[in-house]
Write an enzyme that holds these catalytic residues in place. Sequence first.
Site, PDB file in Angstrom:
ATOM      1  N   GLU A 239      -1.469  -1.288  -1.459  1.00 12.45           N
ATOM      2  CA  GLU A 239      -1.942  -1.993  -0.276  1.00 12.45           C
ATOM      3  C   GLU A 239      -1.025  -1.671   0.896  1.00 12.45           C
ATOM      4  O   GLU A 239       0.204  -1.736   0.759  1.00 12.45           O
ATOM      5  CB  GLU A 239      -1.957  -3.508  -0.514  1.00 12.45           C
ATOM      6  CG  GLU A 239      -2.616  -4.248   0.628  1.00 12.45           C
ATOM      7  CD  GLU A 239      -2.751  -5.759   0.380  1.00 12.45           C
ATOM      8  OE1 GLU A 239      -3.260  -6.447   1.281  1.00 12.45           O
ATOM      9  OE2 GLU A 239      -2.347  -6.225  -0.692  1.00 12.45           O
TER      10      GLU A 239
ATOM     11  N   ALA B  41       5.544  -9.207  -3.180  1.00 13.07           N
ATOM     12  CA  ALA B  41       4.854  -8.941  -4.443  1.00 13.07           C
ATOM     13  C   ALA B  41       3.463  -8.424  -4.119  1.00 13.07           C
ATOM     14  O   ALA B  41       3.029  -8.438  -2.968  1.00 13.07           O
ATOM     15  CB  ALA B  41       4.782 -10.199  -5.298  1.00 13.07           C
ATOM     16  N   MET B  42       2.748  -7.989  -5.160  1.00 14.50           N
ATOM     17  CA  MET B  42       1.409  -7.431  -4.977  1.00 14.50           C
ATOM     18  C   MET B  42       0.503  -7.904  -6.095  1.00 14.50           C
ATOM     19  O   MET B  42       0.857  -7.868  -7.263  1.00 14.50           O
ATOM     20  CB  MET B  42       1.500  -5.904  -4.954  1.00 14.50           C
ATOM     21  CG  MET B  42       0.164  -5.224  -4.732  1.00 14.50           C
ATOM     22  SD  MET B  42      -0.600  -5.703  -3.164  1.00 14.50           S
ATOM     23  CE  MET B  42      -2.313  -5.507  -3.570  1.00 14.50           C
ATOM     24  N   GLU B  43      -0.704  -8.319  -5.720  1.00 13.21           N
ATOM     25  CA  GLU B  43      -1.622  -9.017  -6.617  1.00 13.21           C
ATOM     26  C   GLU B  43      -2.516  -8.108  -7.435  1.00 13.21           C
ATOM     27  O   GLU B  43      -3.572  -8.540  -7.900  1.00 13.21           O
ATOM     28  CB  GLU B  43      -2.493  -9.976  -5.804  1.00 13.21           C
ATOM     29  CG  GLU B  43      -3.546  -9.323  -4.902  1.00 13.21           C
ATOM     30  CD  GLU B  43      -3.106  -9.082  -3.486  1.00 13.21           C
ATOM     31  OE1 GLU B  43      -3.973  -8.918  -2.612  1.00 13.21           O
ATOM     32  OE2 GLU B  43      -1.874  -9.071  -3.247  1.00 13.21           O
ATOM     33  N   ASN B  44      -2.151  -6.861  -7.664  1.00 15.30           N
ATOM     34  CA  ASN B  44      -2.998  -5.939  -8.416  1.00 15.30           C
ATOM     35  C   ASN B  44      -3.621  -6.621  -9.632  1.00 15.30           C
ATOM     36  O   ASN B  44      -2.950  -7.312 -10.378  1.00 15.30           O
ATOM     37  CB  ASN B  44      -2.178  -4.742  -8.905  1.00 15.30           C
ATOM     38  CG  ASN B  44      -1.203  -4.246  -7.875  1.00 15.30           C
ATOM     39  OD1 ASN B  44      -1.583  -3.742  -6.844  1.00 15.30           O
ATOM     40  ND2 ASN B  44       0.081  -4.406  -8.162  1.00 15.30           N
TER      41      ASN B  44
ATOM     42  N   HIS C  17       1.161 -17.549  -5.580  1.00 18.29           N
ATOM     43  CA  HIS C  17       0.376 -16.854  -4.552  1.00 18.29           C
ATOM     44  C   HIS C  17      -0.323 -15.635  -5.137  1.00 18.29           C
ATOM     45  O   HIS C  17      -1.542 -15.469  -4.970  1.00 18.29           O
ATOM     46  CB  HIS C  17       1.300 -16.437  -3.409  1.00 18.29           C
ATOM     47  CG  HIS C  17       0.624 -15.692  -2.304  1.00 18.29           C
ATOM     48  ND1 HIS C  17       0.208 -16.303  -1.142  1.00 18.29           N
ATOM     49  CD2 HIS C  17       0.277 -14.388  -2.175  1.00 18.29           C
ATOM     50  CE1 HIS C  17      -0.365 -15.406  -0.358  1.00 18.29           C
ATOM     51  NE2 HIS C  17      -0.327 -14.230  -0.962  1.00 18.29           N
ATOM     52  N   GLU C  18       0.428 -14.799  -5.829  1.00 14.21           N
ATOM     53  CA  GLU C  18      -0.175 -13.575  -6.357  1.00 14.21           C
ATOM     54  C   GLU C  18      -1.190 -13.888  -7.454  1.00 14.21           C
ATOM     55  O   GLU C  18      -2.215 -13.208  -7.569  1.00 14.21           O
ATOM     56  CB  GLU C  18       0.904 -12.617  -6.864  1.00 14.21           C
ATOM     57  CG  GLU C  18       1.975 -12.267  -5.851  1.00 14.21           C
ATOM     58  CD  GLU C  18       1.433 -11.756  -4.528  1.00 14.21           C
ATOM     59  OE1 GLU C  18       0.322 -11.193  -4.494  1.00 14.21           O
ATOM     60  OE2 GLU C  18       2.127 -11.922  -3.504  1.00 14.21           O
TER      61      GLU C  18
END
Length: 861
Positions: free
Chosen positions: A124, A265-268, A300-301
């Site tokens: 992203e 962080a990243m929500e993959n 959140h993620e």
Amino acid sequence: MAQPSTTPAAIRREDYRPPGWTVPDITLDFRLDPAETQVHATLSVVRRGAHDEPLRLDGAGQVPLSVKVDGVAINDWRIEGEQLVVPLAGDAHRVETEVVIAPDRNTQLMGLYASGGNLCTQCEAEGFRRITFFPDRPDVLSVYRVRMTAEARRFPVLLANGDPVASGTNEDGTHWAEWHDPFPKPSYLFALVAGDLAVHRGSFTTMSGRAVQLGIWVRAADLPKTDHALHALRLAMAWDERVYGREYDLDVFNIVAVDDFNFGAMENKGLNIFNSRYILADPDTATDYDYDAIAAVVAHEYFHNWSGNRITCRDWFQLSLKEGFTVYRDQCFSADQGSAAVKRIEDVRGLRASQFPEDSGPLAHPVRPESYIEISNFYTATIYNKGAELIRMMATMLGPVKFRAATDLYFDRFDGTAATCEDFVACMEEAGGIDLTQFRLWYAQAGTPRVSVGLAHEPGGGRATLRLAQHVPATPGQSVKHPMVLPLKIRLFGAETGRALTDETLILLDQLSETITFEGVTERPVLSINRGFSAPVVIESDRTAADLAFLSAHDDDAFARYEAMQQLMLDTLVAGTINGVVQADAVLDAVARTLEAEGLEPAFLAEAVLLPSENFIGDQMMTVDPDAIHAAREELRERLGRTLEPVWRRLYAEMAQDAYIHTPDAKGRRRLRNVALGYIAASGAPDAAATALAQFDAADNMTDRQAALTTLVNSDAPEREDALARFHARYADNALVLDKWFQTQALSSRADTGAVVARLARHPDFTLTNPNRARALVGAFGVNQRAFNAADGSGYRFLADQLIALDRLNPQTAAKLLPPLGRWRRFDGERSRLMRAELTRIVETPGLSKDLFEQASKSIE
């Protein structure tokens, strides 16, 4: 990364067109190696609509080794810009490409890159195009199948999105794994991790009885620091089921912690990748703030699984569709885990520290922007935090029952699609039975509304009249503003009795001005307005210092009580900055009453008695005078410390705890004790440094140890250097704690901080290649108002030098650290000239990235 000779072209929301080709399925085959990774991609492509356009696949730097269509190699493909263009005659095909990429040379940390001996991804917003050729836009949703092959000894763990399908070993010392994600997703949610990792496993049983295997993957030595994150994940999963009815949908949920990461962080989908700072925690290395941040980011993620993954955004202009909604969700989750009042105070403080200045500066933009040059620059406080306030306002106007019905409608209607902010608002309207036509201006207009308030009382007639007027200041590109819908919670209190004269009322101010009359008001009323911070606005009222002091003692809304104290302090400090004399008596009395009040939790007391930051004081002034602001604030701190020293010492003793525990009450007690220590030091007490050093030595947790270190770092005491040296020696091998060592010094209130920071930039442990370290020193220094704004411009030169160097490595991080230079209009003539000169130097630097060019050029206009 070469800067074009002309300004890079802007991408505009009005130019959005649906994709000409969709990709229902994609299969990726990776042969992983840090120096040379081969990526074979097979795309099933389907023409969308009646057109004869070729297939256009986005790329970034790589050259295809081969291109096949329906199994046959072709030669009539071409490269236009960074797109691979493939002529296709029919309506459905299988397109295969093979490319080679070099993860270990990817310092931008976008796409596939190396970190700490592992390989991981960040896609992203537009990182997937750095991995393979693909229509890299959020409205192209595909089902992914992934196969990874890597050296088994070096990369024993192979993870990707979705659920594991199969794995095996090869005779050449490599092994392989296959993963399948059955839920269509955009390319920005793709994730892959390969490395030597250990796992902390857990499980969660969903409300329908499905067992989900949980895993947090870290270096083996860090496994003991993952308990808190795993606990937070389980809490978040249960909370989302209970509050929103959302159940997790895969058999596994994995989190991987990496040291080098541009984001938090990243929500993959099914494989969240985290900055290590938001996973690793134990009492010795993480503060209470760190613990809270970890729980919030993990939640959140995870919440993104529905508000971002199952429903994604149609285009990047809709970014707040997923981020604003999910920030609101994680804020509510955190509020439910501890003190809701303190959480709201923290959220509003953050909004005012980052988003309000953004809304009043050269980088102001609507929650749904109209254009951008580099999308990474729009991961901003406006998109996230102001976006969350928009959701909160709609929730306030609808009420909890209708808001839940509206979110259910949204999730059900748009599941599996790429939606827009308009789609979300329309669901609020439909389920809530409310007209939000005018409210939509919140998505289109930049700027923070200002509300002027006047309250008049007719003692004889028992009538009170409240007059409200709103004004939205002009922002870049938007000189004409229209009235907004402002949901303002208000209540009147009696100045003599202290009792509530009215119920809490929600007023929807949707005109330029409005007058509201209250009957039966038998004593002089005092107005409590914007209770709970029901609207993200600036209140300009005619309330006196006595009124604010009264509210700080009597208001039954915790946030409003805190706000009254903050406004009293702020008014005192602004006047003291301008006049050179701080009239402290009203603040001293109000703080003393608050500290002696019964029934207030320690966490709230700690927030209520803290002075506004120097930056926030500057935000209230037409021209910022950093030195005068610092002097006024230090004088008031000294007066509070000296006058109330016996109270601070009593609290310091009373809030002590025998041993560390992590509970809301214990966190509040630590917070109040450390605030008391700060005021003891501010009083000038001769034993302050010794008290801080004793706490530093005796601390059994990082919260108390760092608080003591901060107290010493802000002082001239000889104990300062000793504490810094011992802190560094103790944590020399812990990168996350060393970040605290750098940051504490960069935020110091001492006069020599600029010189100290310049020396730290040459320290052997400082590096610009790690975003956390760059933010800890360079980013922290940029928000240190006094030090950064040294009259000789040395702070401006330092920041510009660091950004130019960082831009060559990581443009995204460099661009995010630039905004302090963009505030040049707010300062005196010489500072303004020096800041603008550094912005000009940045813009004129050869080879500047689009990221930094956009931010700097907009800031200089």
